[in-house]
Every structure is written in structure tokens, then in C-alpha cells.
Design a protein around this motif. Structure first.
Motif, PDB file in Angstrom:
ATOM      1  N   THR A  70       0.823  -1.204   0.000  1.00 24.47           N
ATOM      2  CA  THR A  70       0.000   0.000   0.000  1.00 24.47           C
ATOM      3  C   THR A  70       0.859   1.257   0.000  1.00 24.47           C
ATOM      4  OG1 THR A  70      -1.583  -1.262   1.304  1.00 24.47           O
ATOM      5  CG2 THR A  70      -1.992   1.073   1.110  1.00 24.47           C
ATOM      6  N   TYR A  92      -5.161   3.512  -8.654  1.00 29.54           N
ATOM      7  CA  TYR A  92      -5.318   3.640  -7.205  1.00 29.54           C
ATOM      8  C   TYR A  92      -6.761   3.332  -6.819  1.00 29.54           C
ATOM      9  CZ  TYR A  92      -3.552   5.961  -2.917  1.00 29.54           C
ATOM     10  OH  TYR A  92      -3.095   6.256  -1.668  1.00 29.54           O
ATOM     11  N   GLN A 111     -12.132   5.214 -10.369  1.00 32.20           N
ATOM     12  CA  GLN A 111     -13.424   5.887 -10.380  1.00 32.20           C
ATOM     13  C   GLN A 111     -13.145   7.367 -10.573  1.00 32.20           C
ATOM     14  OE1 GLN A 111     -15.269   6.328  -6.536  1.00 32.20           O
ATOM     15  NE2 GLN A 111     -13.375   5.860  -5.490  1.00 32.20           N
ATOM     16  N   ARG A 153      -3.332  16.342  -3.085  1.00 34.14           N
ATOM     17  CA  ARG A 153      -2.036  15.690  -3.327  1.00 34.14           C
ATOM     18  C   ARG A 153      -1.093  16.573  -4.137  1.00 34.14           C
ATOM     19  NH1 ARG A 153      -5.497  11.831  -2.616  1.00 34.14           N
ATOM     20  NH2 ARG A 153      -4.924  10.076  -1.309  1.00 34.14           N
ATOM     21  N   PHE A 157      -2.487   4.521   9.589  1.00 35.63           N
ATOM     22  CA  PHE A 157      -3.685   3.673   9.515  1.00 35.63           C
ATOM     23  C   PHE A 157      -3.445   2.343  10.213  1.00 35.63           C
ATOM     24  CE2 PHE A 157      -4.687   5.919   5.289  1.00 35.63           C
ATOM     25  CZ  PHE A 157      -5.382   6.908   5.954  1.00 35.63           C
ATOM     26  N   VAL A 160      -9.926   8.444   8.857  1.00 33.11           N
ATOM     27  CA  VAL A 160      -9.117   9.031   7.774  1.00 33.11           C
ATOM     28  C   VAL A 160      -9.192  10.555   7.788  1.00 33.11           C
ATOM     29  CG1 VAL A 160      -9.123   7.032   6.254  1.00 33.11           C
ATOM     30  CG2 VAL A 160     -10.984   8.669   6.103  1.00 33.11           C
ATOM     31  N   ASN A 161      -9.968  11.123   8.710  1.00 36.18           N
ATOM     32  CA  ASN A 161     -10.069  12.582   8.838  1.00 36.18           C
ATOM     33  C   ASN A 161     -10.434  13.288   7.546  1.00 36.18           C
ATOM     34  OD1 ASN A 161      -9.667  13.337  11.618  1.00 36.18           O
ATOM     35  ND2 ASN A 161      -7.660  12.401  11.401  1.00 36.18           N
ATOM     36  N   TYR A 179     -13.977  12.638   2.198  1.00 37.18           N
ATOM     37  CA  TYR A 179     -13.934  12.549   0.769  1.00 37.18           C
ATOM     38  C   TYR A 179     -12.496  12.510   0.274  1.00 37.18           C
ATOM     39  CZ  TYR A 179     -15.942  13.916  -3.713  1.00 37.18           C
ATOM     40  OH  TYR A 179     -16.358  13.946  -5.002  1.00 37.18           O
ATOM     41  N   ASP A 180     -11.827  11.411   0.431  1.00 36.41           N
ATOM     42  CA  ASP A 180     -10.482  11.256  -0.122  1.00 36.41           C
ATOM     43  C   ASP A 180     -10.352   9.788  -0.523  1.00 36.41           C
ATOM     44  OD1 ASP A 180      -7.803  10.863  -0.655  1.00 36.41           O
ATOM     45  OD2 ASP A 180      -7.117  12.250   0.879  1.00 36.41           O
ATOM     46  N   PRO A 181     -10.754   9.473  -1.758  1.00 42.38           N
ATOM     47  CA  PRO A 181     -10.790   8.071  -2.183  1.00 42.38           C
ATOM     48  C   PRO A 181      -9.461   7.367  -1.940  1.00 42.38           C
ATOM     49  CG  PRO A 181     -11.612   9.493  -3.932  1.00 42.38           C
ATOM     50  CD  PRO A 181     -11.133  10.396  -2.835  1.00 42.38           C
ATOM     51  N   GLY A 182      -8.364   8.063  -2.178  1.00 46.98           N
ATOM     52  CA  GLY A 182      -7.056   7.452  -2.009  1.00 46.98           C
ATOM     53  C   GLY A 182      -6.845   6.967  -0.589  1.00 46.98           C
ATOM     54  N   LYS A 183      -7.116   7.839   0.375  1.00 41.53           N
ATOM     55  CA  LYS A 183      -6.916   7.478   1.778  1.00 41.53           C
ATOM     56  C   LYS A 183      -7.882   6.374   2.201  1.00 41.53           C
ATOM     57  CE  LYS A 183      -4.779  11.353   4.091  1.00 41.53           C
ATOM     58  NZ  LYS A 183      -5.002  12.492   4.978  1.00 41.53           N
ATOM     59  N   ALA A 242      -9.073   4.066   0.344  1.00 43.36           N
ATOM     60  CA  ALA A 242      -8.567   2.809  -0.219  1.00 43.36           C
ATOM     61  C   ALA A 242      -7.381   2.301   0.597  1.00 43.36           C
ATOM     62  CB  ALA A 242      -8.161   3.014  -1.678  1.00 43.36           C
ATOM     63  N   ASP A 243      -6.488   3.206   0.976  1.00 43.85           N
ATOM     64  CA  ASP A 243      -5.328   2.816   1.781  1.00 43.85           C
ATOM     65  C   ASP A 243      -5.774   2.173   3.090  1.00 43.85           C
ATOM     66  OD1 ASP A 243      -3.694   3.915  -0.103  1.00 43.85           O
ATOM     67  OD2 ASP A 243      -3.394   5.803   0.970  1.00 43.85           O
ATOM     68  N   ALA A 244      -6.719   2.856   3.755  1.00 48.88           N
ATOM     69  CA  ALA A 244      -7.199   2.345   5.034  1.00 48.88           C
ATOM     70  C   ALA A 244      -7.813   0.954   4.845  1.00 48.88           C
ATOM     71  CB  ALA A 244      -8.227   3.303   5.629  1.00 48.88           C
ATOM     72  N   LYS A 249      -7.095  -1.276   2.558  1.00 45.92           N
ATOM     73  CA  LYS A 249      -6.049  -2.281   2.314  1.00 45.92           C
ATOM     74  C   LYS A 249      -5.362  -2.671   3.617  1.00 45.92           C
ATOM     75  CE  LYS A 249      -5.047  -0.655  -2.324  1.00 45.92           C
ATOM     76  NZ  LYS A 249      -4.216   0.349  -3.014  1.00 45.92           N
ATOM     77  N   ALA A 304     -14.339   3.883  -2.790  1.00 42.58           N
ATOM     78  CA  ALA A 304     -12.991   3.310  -2.845  1.00 42.58           C
ATOM     79  C   ALA A 304     -12.843   2.037  -2.004  1.00 42.58           C
ATOM     80  CB  ALA A 304     -11.969   4.355  -2.401  1.00 42.58           C
TER      81      ALA A 304
END
Lengths: 310, 362
Positions: free
Chosen positions: A14, A213, A216, A225, A258, B198-199, B202-206, B208-210, B212, B230
Motif C-alpha cells: 500500500t 489507485y 473511479q 495531493r 492507519f 481518515v479525517n 472525501y479522499d478516495p485514495g486514503k 482505499a489505503d485504510a 487495504k 474506494a
């Protein structure tokens, strides 16, 4: 494999995906800034790249065409920036900020019909034998091609900047545009090239988000970012090698946050969320203690407009 | 909901730009027959978020479909909370809208302010608590849905570990976690939940990370209180089950989504606009849940029949009012107990129930 190893593997894999979009976008900006141009529009170019990549991949069914489209879209958005700041000598900071606003608005408009559609995923590579090595296989040899591309690109940019004639010219333009001009190099031309390259890579970073990533499209999916990428360029003191380290450090601390939360040890989540920034700043402080070296790599003409006097 | 719209200055500027464009093009040149009722909606996000504002807009579209040419609707999206909101709401009132829905927590004070100036216009504010003679308030009991999916998760997990991705520690989210866990515990005393904040809404990347990381830590079912798809997509990739959020996300992960907790404002909006048309609109305080269809769960899939049947029975009980997630005796994390929580206690919840190992960020 036991449970801890599985967890560790998930974390490491990840980290790689979390770091790649940052590395791509920051690498482009690094080249732009090496030419003396500060483009604060990274976020805008990224998000436009994200929507373009998503849309083209969805329509054509090919994630590779999507990758191409995201790079082209990023570069296309860099065109008005280049024209305004290089040809019309507009203020780079203001133009860059406007570019971010434009990119966010434009991407929302273009992407309106793509919201809520499942995207096309850029598949992860599967190399026979190598990808099947226990534990390290999936991490090192089972990522998607953009992960490898970002690392190879970082190496190529390093070679270009420090071991090629082109890099010498680029640095000359960024460090002293008057001298470079006097020597007969086209300052505007070199900067145009750097701005377009920066745009293409920012777009690619955005495309990574919407293709690999999280396949969507939703508005503003880059979620800041682009700004982190900008900060990483300063963090790296404009050195590609250090940029890889910075991007992966940032990604690693985010993901570990996380991980720690998931263990339920009761560390405040807000602290963990701010940790990547704290660590980045701390590393920056350590690096800048070697002040002379850091300054040597800062493009001296960064952010300064160039008007040829003859 | 407050945080959902904690816009950065950059976003606010963009929103202001977009907002004025929408106002200029969408509302400026409308000439309609006088007998049509004009109703307007104010959204905090883009209608394209496929989550919160999207669901409100589906409600607006339902009003148009249900009432046809009796009503003319319009909306303004991306409205930042604060002074800008007041301007937008006031403009809508001045344009001759008789019924105005302001759909985010932070629109509360602007709505009340404008309502005072326009006593003949009717306003409806979502998720807030300030009422007036011409301002009604409404909200949905999302937590009821969470109880149901908690039960399903409790039944379906093999590792006894459920991953829960959350946004901000506000009462709405905390009551959701508690309700979920109460549901899970009702069928599986050994169930554990791993919570990751994730605070961000609306952050699809974060997200998804969480997801995983949670899967890596042994979670075999995921749920979330964040807005994107995500986490669901990651779950699909890894071949585990998960739940959707806000809207039906089945098409993103057909083999993965068991069901979703959908905010359905359509019934409420149609009902309120009908009342307005009949001249019977009155200020009210509505907090509907599964019973009235304000919250609903799309068809339960990807689980065995007995689990599906159990969940449907639970839904029926909640509908009938015989099961209340926060009814009966509830043991808090610190060991103290509370009984039959009222709406006020649910709306201000800032503690975990027993069985959750996480510490609530304060």
C-alpha cells in the motif's frame, strides 16, 4: 505465511501505491522548477489528468490510452500557464493558483457524466516466477507499470539533470537566465519544455489515481495531493533521488498511521493524520542544517520572470 | 455534516465562482407561468459527489417526476457555508421560491436569518436544530441501517474482525459505530471492530489505503462512514464482502456489496412539496428512519439465505418499532450503563459502547 507477515505485506504494497502519484507529480514539478519556473497549478493539472485518464479509459476500454490521455491533459492545462507566465510575463504564483482553480472547475465540468461509473482498472503486472516469490514478489514485481515508470523516470530525470548537456542548459536557465540568454540559449524555449513536461507528469499522477489507485471519478479526487507534491519538491532540495525518498517517506508514514489505528492501541487519530506532515517538516529541518549544500541546489531564478533585453 | 463542508479557501473560491454561474444561468432567465410552485435546493457539495449531495438531488428529481408541471425546481450546488450561503438563500427567496431546502448543517444560521426577512417563504433545513415558524427541520436515522448491517457483518465474519473506515468523530458517526456494534454483538459475542479515522469525508485514495491496511490486519468485512466507493472497490479486488454508503454502490462492486445504507430524501421532499401545494405546510421537526423510507437498504446480496432472512426480519422489526437500536440497557466502554436513549442523547453521542477497543478521539 502467518498473520503478521500478511499485514506487513499489505502495508508495504500500500505504501508503494500511496507514494506513486506523489512521486510522479513532484518529479514533473522538479523539472519545471529546475528551469526557474514555479508552477503552483500542480493540483489543477493532476485533477484534470485524473478525469481525462478516466474518461478515455472508460470510452476506449484501454487503461493505457487513459494513461496517455492523462499526461496529454496535464500538459494541455500547462499551455495557458506557459503562455501567460513565459510569453506575457504574468506573475507565476498568481497564474499557478488560478490554474489550480481552473483545473478543479474544468475537471468537474468534464467529469459530470462520469460520476458514478465503475472505471477501467490498470492491472497489476504478473511476471511468471518473480511475482510468485513469497512475500517480496507481489511488492517488488507485482505492481502496475506506472509504479515502475515513476521510478525509471526519476532515474532518467536524474541522469538528464546532472549527466547531460540538456540538464546543464536546464540548470543554467534556472540559475541565471540572463547568462543563459547571453550564451545564446532560448530561455523561454527551455522553460516551455520544462513547463509542459511538468504538466504531463502532474497529469500522469492524477491519472494514476483514477486508473490504478481507485478506478473511479469523483470531483476533486486528488484531495490536495498536488500541494503535497509541491512541498516534496522543496523537501527534496530539487534532487530526484531525494524526491523518491521523500515521496515514499510521506506515503509510509500515512499508511503506518492507519496501521497503528487498526491495531487499536489508542493513539489519537488526529495526531496520526498529521504525522506525515510533521515527519516531512522534521526531515526538512535536518536536511537544511547543511545549509550550503541545500542552497546550491535551489534554482536561483526560481519564480522570476524573464524578459529578453535584446 | 459540518465537516463535510469545511471547505478550504481554494474550494470556497471555486464554489463561489461556480455558484454565481449557476445562479446566473440556472435561475436568472426563468420566466414561468405564475401558478407553478417554485421550490429550490441548496447543496454544500457538487451533485456529482455520488454521495450526500447527490442523494439530496435525487430527492429533488423525484419531486419533479411526482408533481410534474405543478412545480418548478432549481438548485445551487457547491455553496460554501457562511456568508455566501446567506446570499444564495436570500437570492432564492427573492426570486420567488416559496419553498427552500438548505441541506447542510452549516446552512442553519443563514437559513434562520433569511427566514426572518422573508416570513412568507417556507424553509426546510437538514440536520440542524434551529426551528422557526417558517423553518422546518429534518434529518434521517442513518444509525438504524447501521444496526442491520452490523448484524449481517457479525454473522458473516469468519475472522471475527470487521474493518470500519470513518471520517470525523462527530455524534452522527459515533452513534453509527455504536449502532453497528450493537447489531454485530446481538448475533456474535466475539466480534471485534477495527476502526480507522481518515479525517476526511472525501479522499478516495486514503479510504482505499485504510481499506487495504485493515484487510491486511485480518478484517474480512468492511464498512465505512466516508463518502466514496474506494473501500468497496478494494474489498472487491481482495475478494471480501463490504457495505456501501449513502447511495447504492452495487455497480462498483456487484460481487462485494452486501447492501448499502441509502439516504432517501425523495419521500420526504415529495410529501413536503405536496403540503406546500395544498397550502397546509407547517413548521415541523422530522427525524425519519427505516419506517418512513428515509433510510433504506437495497436488496441484500452475496450472503446465504438465512442471513438475508435474519436481516430482513430485523428491518421489519425496526419498521414496526419493536426494535430500537438504542433501546434497552446499553453498557458504555467505561462500564457504566444507560437505558433507552432518547433522541437528544443519540444526537449528542460522544462515547463508545463496551466491546469497542478503539479510543474515541476527542
Amino acid at each position: 505465511m502467518n498473520l503478521e507477515l500478511v499485514a506487513l505485506q499489505a502495508v508495504l504494497a500500500t505504501i508503494v501505491t500511496a507514494s506513486t502519484p506523489l512521486l510522479l507529480a513532484a518529479l514533473g514539478e522538479l523539472v519545471t522548477e529546475r528551469s526557474g519556473v514555479l508552477n503552483l497549478g500542480v493540483e489543477g493539472m493532476m485533477v484534470l489528468g485524473a478525469v481525462a485518464g478516466f474518461a478515455v479509459a472508460l470510452v476506449t476500454g484501454s487503461p493505457y490510452l487513459g494513461i496517455l490521455a492523462s499526461a496529454l491533459a496535464g500538459a494541455a492545462l500547462a499551455v495557458p500557464f506557459g503562455f501567460l507566465t513565459l510569453n506575457l510575463v504574468a506573475n507565476q504564483v498568481a497564474t499557478g493558483l488560478a490554474l489550480t482553480l481552473l483545473g478543479l472547475g474544468l475537471s468537474g465540468l468534464v467529469g459530470e457524466h462520469f460520476v458514478g461509473q465503475p472505471g477501467v482498472r490498470l492491472d497489476k503486472l504478473h511476471l511468471p516466477l518473480l511475482s510468485d516469490i513469497p512475500f517480496v514478489g507481489p511488492i517488488l514485481f507485482g505492481q502496475d507499470i506506472l509504479v515502475y515508470a515513476s521510478l525509471i523516470l526519476a532515474f532518467l530525470v536524474y541522469r538528464m539533470i546532472f549527466h547531460s548537456r540538456l540538464g546543464l542548459i536546464l540548470r543554467a536557465v534556472g540559475d541565471n537566465h540572463a547568462s543563459a540568454h547571453a550564451l545564446g540559449y532560448s530561455v523561454i524555449g527551455v522553460r516551455w519544455g520544462a513547463v509542459l513536461f511538468g504538466g504531463a507528469l502532474a497529469g500522469l499522477g492524477g491519472g494514476y489515481l483514477s486508473l490504478a489507485y481507485t478506478p473511479q471519478w469523483i470531483e476533486n479526487m486528488t484531495a490536495g495531493r498536488g500541494w503535497i507534491a509541491l512541498a516534496l519538491v522543496v523537501f527534496s532540495s530539487w534532487l530526484p533521488g531525494r524526491l523518491i525518498g521523500g515521496a515514499y517517506l510521506f506515503g509510509a508514514v500515512t499508511i503506518l498511521g492507519f496501521y497503528v489505528q487498526g491495531m487499536g492501541v489508542g493513539v489519537p487519530a488526529q495526531l496520526l493524520s498529521s504525522l506525515p506532515y510533521i515527519v516531512t517538516i522534521a526531515a526538512l529541518v535536518v536536511i537544511s542544517k547543511r545549509r550550503g549544500a541545500a542552497r546550491a541546489d535551489t534554482p536561483a531564478c526560481l519564480g522570476q520572470s524573464f524578459v529578453p533585453d535584446r | 455534516m459540518t465537516f463535510r463542508s469545511a471547505l478550504t479557501r481554494r474550494e470556497a473560491m471555486r464554489s463561489a465562482l461556480l455558484g454565481s454561474v449557476v445562479l446566473a444561468t440556472g435561475l436568472g432567465g426563468s420566466a414561468v407561468a405564475a401558478e407553478k410552485l417554485k421550490a429550490a435546493w441548496v447543496y454544500v457539495g457538487p451533485v456529482g459527489d455520488f454521495g450526500y449531495s447527490y442523494q439530496h438531488d435525487q430527492g429533488r428529481i423525484a419531486v419533479e417526476k411526482a408533481l410534474g408541471d405543478k412545480v418548478q425546481t432549481s438548485f445551487v450546488e457547491n455553496v460554501p457555508e457562511g456568508p455566501d450561503a446567506e446570499r444564495v438563500i436570500e437570492r432564492l427567496a427573492r426570486e420567488g421560491n416559496q419553498l427552500i431546502f438548505t441541506t447542510s448543517f452549516g446552512f442553519m444560521d443563514p437559513t434562520i436569518k433569511v427566514a426572518k426577512k422573508y416570513p412568507k417563504v417556507h424553509f426546510e433545513h437538514a440536520t440542524g436544530y434551529k426551528k422557526a415558524d417558517n423553518v422546518a427541520i429534518y434529518n434521517a436515522r442513518f444509525y438504524e441501517g447501521r444496526y442491520v448491517i452490523g448484524q449481517i457483518a457479525g454473522k458473516m465474519t469468519k475472522s471475527n474482525t470487521i474493518g470500519y473506515i470513518v471520517s470525523f468523530p462527530i455524534p452522527e458517526v459515533v452513534s453509527g459505530i455504536n449502532s453497528f456494534m450493537l447489531g454485530a454483538q446481538s448475533v456474535n459475542p466475539n466480534v471485534k471492530v477495527k476502526i480507522v479515522w481518515v479525517n476526511s469525508w472525501y479522499d478516495p485514495g486514503k479510504e482505499a489505503d485504510a481499506a487495504k491496511v485493515l484487510i491486511g490486519q485480518g478484517a474480512d468485512i468492511l464498512t465505512q462512514h466516508t463518502d466514496s466507493t474506494a473501500a468497496l472497490q478494494v474489498a472487491q479486488e481482495k475478494g471480501i464482502l463490504a457495505f456501501g454508503q449513502s447511495s447504492d454502490m452495487a455497480r462498483f462492486a456487484p460481487k462485494t456489496q452486501i447492501t448499502s445504507i441509502v439516504d432517501d430524501w425523495a419521500t420526504y421532499y415529495v410529501e413536503r412539496v405536496k403540503l406546500e401545494l395544498a397550502g397546509k405546510w407547517k413548521s415541523a421537526d422530522t427525524w425519519d428512519g427505516i419506517a418512513k423510507g428515509a433510510v433504506y437498504l437495497p436488496e441484500i446480496k452475496n450472503v446465504p439465505d438465512d442471513v438475508k432472512k435474519m436481516a430482513e426480519e430485523t428491518i421489519a422489526k425496526i419498521k414496526a418499532g419493536t426494535l430500537k437500536p438504542f433501546g434497552g440497557t446499553i453498557t458504555k466502554q467505561d462500564g457504566s450503563t444507560v437505558k433507552d436513549l432518547d433522541d437528544g442523547a443519540i444526537l449528542s453521542m460522544n462515547w463508545y459502547i463496551k466491546g469497542i477497543d478503539d479510543k474515541l478521539p476527542q
